[in-house]
Write an enzyme that holds these catalytic residues in place. Sequence first.
Site, mmCIF file in Angstrom:
data_model
loop_
_atom_site.group_PDB
_atom_site.id
_atom_site.type_symbol
_atom_site.label_atom_id
_atom_site.label_comp_id
_atom_site.label_asym_id
_atom_site.label_seq_id
_atom_site.Cartn_x
_atom_site.Cartn_y
_atom_site.Cartn_z
ATOM 1 N N ARG B 12 0.817 -1.212 0.000
ATOM 2 C CA ARG B 12 0.000 0.000 0.000
ATOM 3 C C ARG B 12 0.850 1.260 0.000
ATOM 4 O O ARG B 12 0.471 2.279 -0.562
ATOM 5 C CB ARG B 12 -0.982 -0.007 1.168
ATOM 6 N N GLU B 60 -19.119 2.736 -4.769
ATOM 7 C CA GLU B 60 -18.191 2.204 -5.771
ATOM 8 C C GLU B 60 -18.707 2.415 -7.196
ATOM 9 O O GLU B 60 -17.931 2.764 -8.096
ATOM 10 C CB GLU B 60 -17.934 0.720 -5.523
ATOM 11 N N PHE B 85 -15.337 -5.291 -4.224
ATOM 12 C CA PHE B 85 -16.118 -4.067 -4.494
ATOM 13 C C PHE B 85 -15.592 -3.356 -5.737
ATOM 14 O O PHE B 85 -16.299 -2.571 -6.365
ATOM 15 C CB PHE B 85 -16.086 -3.147 -3.273
ATOM 16 N N ARG B 169 -2.385 -5.653 0.127
ATOM 17 C CA ARG B 169 -2.110 -4.321 0.670
ATOM 18 C C ARG B 169 -0.823 -4.284 1.480
ATOM 19 O O ARG B 169 -0.117 -3.292 1.512
ATOM 20 C CB ARG B 169 -3.253 -3.872 1.587
#
Lengths: 272, 313
Positions: B12, B60, B85, B169
């Site tokens: 990330r 989203e 998502f 991440r």
Amino acid sequence: MEKYLEMEKFSKRIRKETLKMLLHRGFGHLGGAMSIVETLAVLYTRMKVDPTNPKLDDRDYLVLSKGHAGPALYSTLALKGFFDLELLNTLNNNGTLLPSHPDRNLTPGIDMTTGSLGQGISAAVGIAIGLQRKGSQRKVYCIVGDGELNEGQCWEAIQFAAHNNLNNFTLLIDENKKQLDGTTEEICKAFDLAKKLESFGFDTRRVNGASIEEIDKAISVETEKSPKCIVLDTIKGQGVEYFEKLKANHHIRFTEEMKEILKSEIEKLDIE
Amino acid sequence: MAKYELENQEMRKAYSSTLDEMINEDKRVFVLEADLSEAISTNSIAKTNKKNYINCGIMEANMIGVASGLSLVGDIPFVHTFSPFATRRDFDQIFLSGAYAKTNIKILGSDPGIYTQHNGGTHTSFEDIALMRTIPTATVLSISDTTMMKNILRQIKDIYGIHYLSAIRKGSYKVYNEDEKFEIGKGKVLREGKDITIIACGIMVVEALKAADILEKEGIDVTVIDMFTIKPIDKELVKKYSKLTKGIVTAENHNIIGGLGSAVAEVIVENTLVPMRRVGVEDRFGQVGTLDYLQKEYKLTAEEIVNKVKELL
């Protein structure tokens, strides 16, 4: 006022060309195309667009979220000079530049591809926030159907527009009170759309969607921070009495009788 | 011979710091979030490059539409949310307002597959790659380490169109040196061996390298390929190694239906018809658990790759 007379004339030409196009094809989304004719006449008189350069950076934008009304927009664009009127007769032909629903990669002057209902407002507010962050003064308009507001994504986009103070954005709701399967009252009641939009933070007014003057005055309002909403009180099939009264007038396959009626309606628009 | 080591920098951070640098260099770059800024560390960009940062809230579908609108006025939106998502939730938006409308959107779906850990089945995507692969013109990438993330982000900024990146991440292993070059559409051969070829992507690249070490001790030499571009798949490389070795094993943190294994199988069926096995999730839903538990539960391990390699010998 002369300005309104001009817009009135323009709207009659849009209505005529749209009816001719649909008659030529033999079927189409007549109801929802008719109800936004006056609105398109006002918009395309006011908007900064250049038919010789449809992608002009410094233009105003229109996203027709209710994509099935594409034929009305095609007539408007042809009359503005974006392409030849002849092209209107190719509506829905194999390989055409004019599909039922607008495609920004096919037709000059179409700003966004739409047709899967509910997505247009998001794209329009995306354009608006992009312009806002660049300090541009250009305006973004989006026409959405009242039936289309069934889609949840519309309300996401509406909330997003108000939160981001998109004062360059105007949402025009075509409240023709019908959707494919029946009236909005029967399918899923919209309640008071103007109140709803106001509560979402939009500067909102309700106008007669057949009145050029009322539409124009509402569009001309400037706001400091909030986006605007104009709820257009319209009739599905507007301006063509027979089709206004026809119950199922979303998508019509014309009978011989209907074709004769269309021909005489087109003639009437010629005389006027 | 390719090595892997524990990585200090989280994925990330590689994502957010590269985007921040890219905005400094090019104001067309926009960062869009759907209320997961903190999770992906782009919250710092909200301060350093506020004008190019938009938090869309938990919307989203709207976020993809807003991204399409931004691209229409010349901006380059990078959107992020958790992988289910980023794909399942807004598939039609990516399909229509994205690919069909020919807009320019870069999508990161984070924490794919078992990396959801304690967010469980609702947040697990074993199908993100499969979904994105069916969208015409979309490029689909599975990122295996931070070097690749930084490099690919810079590349896709300048290639118009829909790009989907699937990536964890939090960093685990480092596979590549900082100066490594990547070509989108070309697999990376990490290790060469004559017996079997293992084609992996994402977190399974390290498992493939571990499997290669285990097999080497038993006298089995395998080739390991990091197939980070799943679409367009590197057909030539698949054909080449399916001829050089006796079979192919794919490994992915994804359903074996529709992902890397399917993409490789499609090439093989139409060309070289060598034996093949797939390591991946066998058509199941996700669940909560620690990473090591889930890895064993779904058989996404070096040992499973070793088993499949042996099946082919």
